[in-house]
Write an enzyme that holds these catalytic residues in place. Sequence first.
Site: not given
Ligand code: BEZ
Length: 245
Positions: A68, A161
């Site tokens: 992330c 929209d």
């Molecule tokens: C990550 O963002 O690294 C991750 C999040 C949940 C499960 C596995 C990886």
Amino acid sequence: MQVAAAAAPHLLCPHLTAAATPRGLLLSDSEAPNFKASTMVGCICFHDFLGDSWGILFSHPWDFTPVCTTELGRAAKLAPEFAKRNVKLIALSVDSVEDHLAWSKDISAYNGNEPTEKLPFPIIDDKNWDLAILLGVLDPAEKDEKGVPVTARVLSVFGPDKKLELSILYPATTGRNCDEILRVVISLQLTEEKRVATPVGWKDGDSVMVLPTIPEEEAKKLFPKGVFTKELPSGKKYLCYTPQL
Ligand code: BEZ
């Protein structure tokens, strides 16, 4: 977080219900849900946040996770490209605003910026899974240490929209390609503005394809740079290109 629309029955249940499988929104769903949520920039009402812009909502399992962090870093780098195209970005992660604020410093540092640099988009506080459940994006195959399914990596693109134009679902363990998302947004906007489609591997600036639903005579008028039709064994004239307008 509060949901402005009438609460779906599964919102009243604990988060481990059948309704919590990662269905995501369907392209045929008429409109983005008009939820209210706390974010790093205060409380938002999703439709007001979108205004007349295009919008991208992307979900994340948790804060302070490696995949992330790289995704949000790349999204932050590409934010000016999205802004140029009138696209607002907003992320969702199953943690609190306080966590999001602390995590955003890590994301800025990952991007080589000062930790004080603000992210160019808000992150929604979804610590109670309300929105993940409303959107149906919990991943039953990926669980946290308590055995609770985590939020899948769902990305939804809404048009001005507020209709869902595109949805991509990745498992929690695979990071998205943010450059690909910019590419598909450019393609979606071209389709909307110029009535064209984009072929495999298309890049901004390449020739585009004339929609097969446009009659030949109309296509000649619509595309003054010319329509180039590839001869095919079937004799059917459906592979028609025109330079990008
Ligand atoms: C990550 O963002 O690294 C991750 C999040 C949940 C499960 C596995 C990886």
